[in-house]
Design an enzyme around this catalytic site. Structure first.
Site, PDB file in Angstrom:
ATOM      1  N   VAL A   1       0.858  -1.176   0.000  1.00 14.29           N
ATOM      2  CA  VAL A   1       0.000   0.000   0.000  1.00 14.29           C
ATOM      3  C   VAL A   1       0.900   1.234   0.000  1.00 14.29           C
ATOM      4  O   VAL A   1       1.779   1.363   0.862  1.00 14.29           O
ATOM      5  CB  VAL A   1      -0.886  -0.008   1.268  1.00 14.29           C
ATOM      6  CG1 VAL A   1      -1.710   1.253   1.361  1.00 14.29           C
ATOM      7  CG2 VAL A   1      -1.759  -1.252   1.294  1.00 14.29           C
ATOM      8  N   CYS A   2       0.711   2.135  -0.937  1.00 16.97           N
ATOM      9  CA  CYS A   2       1.550   3.334  -1.028  1.00 16.97           C
ATOM     10  C   CYS A   2       1.366   4.216   0.201  1.00 16.97           C
ATOM     11  O   CYS A   2       0.242   4.638   0.514  1.00 16.97           O
ATOM     12  CB  CYS A   2       1.196   4.134  -2.274  1.00 16.97           C
ATOM     13  SG  CYS A   2       2.027   5.740  -2.297  1.00 16.97           S
ATOM     14  N   ILE A   3       2.439   4.528   0.860  1.00 18.64           N
ATOM     15  CA  ILE A   3       2.343   5.277   2.119  1.00 18.64           C
ATOM     16  C   ILE A   3       1.814   6.698   1.925  1.00 18.64           C
ATOM     17  O   ILE A   3       0.973   7.159   2.705  1.00 18.64           O
ATOM     18  CB  ILE A   3       3.697   5.298   2.870  1.00 18.64           C
ATOM     19  CG1 ILE A   3       3.512   5.919   4.263  1.00 18.64           C
ATOM     20  CG2 ILE A   3       4.779   6.041   2.102  1.00 18.64           C
ATOM     21  CD1 ILE A   3       4.629   5.603   5.222  1.00 18.64           C
TER      22      ILE A   3
ATOM     23  N   ALA B   1      -1.814   6.515   1.169  1.00 20.01           N
ATOM     24  CA  ALA B   1      -2.530   5.984   2.338  1.00 20.01           C
ATOM     25  C   ALA B   1      -2.691   7.057   3.414  1.00 20.01           C
ATOM     26  O   ALA B   1      -3.745   7.161   4.048  1.00 20.01           O
ATOM     27  CB  ALA B   1      -1.800   4.776   2.902  1.00 20.01           C
TER      28      ALA B   1
END
Lengths: 133, 130, 101, 101, 133, 130
Positions: free
Chosen positions: B77-79, B82
């Site tokens: 999940v792309c930080i 996110a």
């Protein structure tokens, strides 16, 4: 071995986040020393218009970031002529993006290449990874 | 062959997450390796463990969690995406002073570089979105 | 360097099919998925799709057609139906994928 | 029962402007917002918008124009620029709002 | 006083959730005893196609729910002729939706009205609340 | 005049939430009453308290929370849409056996009937979406 990455921008800025988050991907990609090319076509050409001012809509104006692309060694930026024309725009309406050629005494050179659909097709065909936003 | 998947939209609102799941299952069934599944843009919302879809509908997050377990998938999940949208793991919640976290089992949060790496390392990158 | 182009929106809703056709190269293929499958049915766009299928391989994802109640036997001439397994094969048979989002 | 129609997508990207124009009634108005504001600029759709502005009141949201770097003095003849305050007035001056999403 | 509500469906099913969640709004609205009308135009006409089978995509087939609209006293369903024709469809391709007229010995009557853009414009103009999905 | 607002998309991905906020502020400044703001579809994602947008960007959820406080706005999140997408308040989390909740201050979760009521009670309903 560097791979040829192409990021294709087809969406207008601000109405959706794709333009902004695509730019974040492009900047990160520069750190991986890949061969990076950018395309602006369809409503994506609107991303580069001059004079964007977002004060009235409360969103962040991220258009100044495009001028940093040259510093990230991203110098192959293709704009589809047909998309620009359908929108009544010329290159003069867009930001003038440049890069400095260190092999040529740091001369400023144009990053933007205005291409026809046909020329763009040839450039696209030559890529190894394409991500369209 | 080694494949990477990118998902740009959240669960239910668009078919992207469903299409990506069906594609990933089919690729695994044919013996291909899934190098990574990268969740970007609203795609990060697929990683919430707090969803309670109707009983007669699929649970998209759970489908990914189970597929992850079975095939040791790397679900990233792309930080940055996110954080904008309120997806956090325990460490990140602590660091940011948030009183709760909501990431589901089998997903990990990491940087955007993981997407570029997915493009470099895999033979093919397939993107699903709006 | 052949490309598999995927189109996931109805041709009435978005311009992605048109844009794809402007820059497609010889040897490339098109796969219609999700709401993109309507382009393979007998709509006012069927001439465009028929022409595309004469110069390129055009595929449509069967499961998405069935979900939408569209019959396989009514699709545009030259368009081939594949399932998810066929989708995976198309991905591996082409050098790269361009998802026209 | 007059209607304010809002259009929030570029005419290149979606068909909402066309659809709205098919079912609009006399006395209705159109407000272009978000990416819809491009329709008010000198694009290949400007004849459509100019014609619409002759039979209906057509407005464009100034803050969305400015955000996109589009100049107010270059917009299609007959289209009027409003700010958010004007948007609110248009909502109250018409009997209902139809947002063409 | 009942208000005239109109729900306009413009999106295809499954590709996005709007068709499904719009239907949920419509069914709830019936409990409020308002005058409810439905429109299917643009890709929205695809929502009513017969024979939808979602087994292959792992999503729930919600098309049977449309046939319950009559039980909820929702009997004014307008389909735009121009949208249907552009998609190569006729009413025979769509579900046949009916309602029972209790004032006429529970006779089954058609809920669907095929209308031109022009006729639709008149119906729309007459509404008090419009929500487009 | 009495206005109701409907928001169909989540924060940041689409301009809908921003446009709705700017419109609501302008309507309040002109002395209109906002009967209700109803969050539907992905719009429910505006109600998360776990988001951490970049420091130089707006915090959409916080903007709503502050406007709610100032004007006692009725911010309603659709329960069915919220359950699908993982937006929960404390009560709902308990009832569903979830170990966390993520709704922000100023929002309340309720049924879809609240949207119909918003259409009935208000003089105008304005919808923002994709």
């Amino acid at each position: 071995m560097a791979k040829k990455f192409m990021f294709v921008n087809r969406k207008a800025p601000y109405g959706t986040i794709y333009a902004l988050e695509s730019l974040e991907v492009v900047l990160i990609s520069a750190a991986f020393e890949q061969e990076v090319a950018l395309v602006f076509m369809d409503d994506g050409v609107y991303q580069l218009t001059k004079g964007q001012n977002t004060d009235g809509i409360g969103m962040k104006n991220f258009s100044p970031t495009y001028s940093a692309l040259g510093d990230y060694e991203i110098k192959n930026i293709y704009i589809e002529k047909e998309s620009l024309e359908a929108r009544g725009l010329t290159l003069d309406d867009l930001q003038h993006l440049v890069w400095e050629d260190e092999d040529d005494d740091y001369a400023e050179k144009d990053s933007i290449h205005l291409v026809s659909s046909k020329e763009l097709a040839a450039v696209m065909a030559d890529q190894e990874v394409v991500i369209t936003f | 062959m080694k494949l990477s998947i990118q998902i740009n939209e959240g669960p239910y609102q668009h078919q992207a997450a469903d299409s990506a799941y069906q594609f990933t299952k089919a690729a695994l069934a044919k013996g291909h390796e899934i190098f990574r599944v990268f969740f970007y843009h609203d795609g990060v919302n697929n990683a919430t463990r707090l969803a309670i879809p109707p009983q007669d509908d699929r649970n998209i997050t759970k489908q990914w969690t189970e597929l992850q377990k079975e095939h040791e998938l790397d679900l990233v999940v792309c930080i940055a995406a996110a954080q904008r949208r309120g997806l956090l793991d325990e460490d990140e919640a602590k660091r940011q002073g948030k009183d709760a976290n909501n990431i589901a089992e089998g997903f990990r949060i990491s940087g955007l570089g993981q997407l570029i790496e997915a493009g470099i390392e895999a033979d093919r990158l397939v993107v699903f979105g709006d | 360097m052949s490309t598999l182009h995927t189109i996931n929106k109805s041709p009435f809703d978005r311009n992605s099919l048109d844009s794809c056709l402007r820059v497609i190269s010889d040897g490339d293929a098109i796969l219609l998925i999700e709401d993109g499958v309507y382009a393979a049915t007998g709509t006012s766009f069927s001439d465009t799709v028929k022409a595309a299928a004469q110069s390129h391989s055009v595929y449509v994802l069967g499961p998405d057609l069935s979900a939408r109640g569209m019959k396989e036997d009514g699709i545009v001439e030259g368009v081939k139906v594949v399932d998810y397994e066929g989708f995976v094969d198309l991905v591996t048979e082409h050098d790269k994928i361009n998802s026209w989002l």
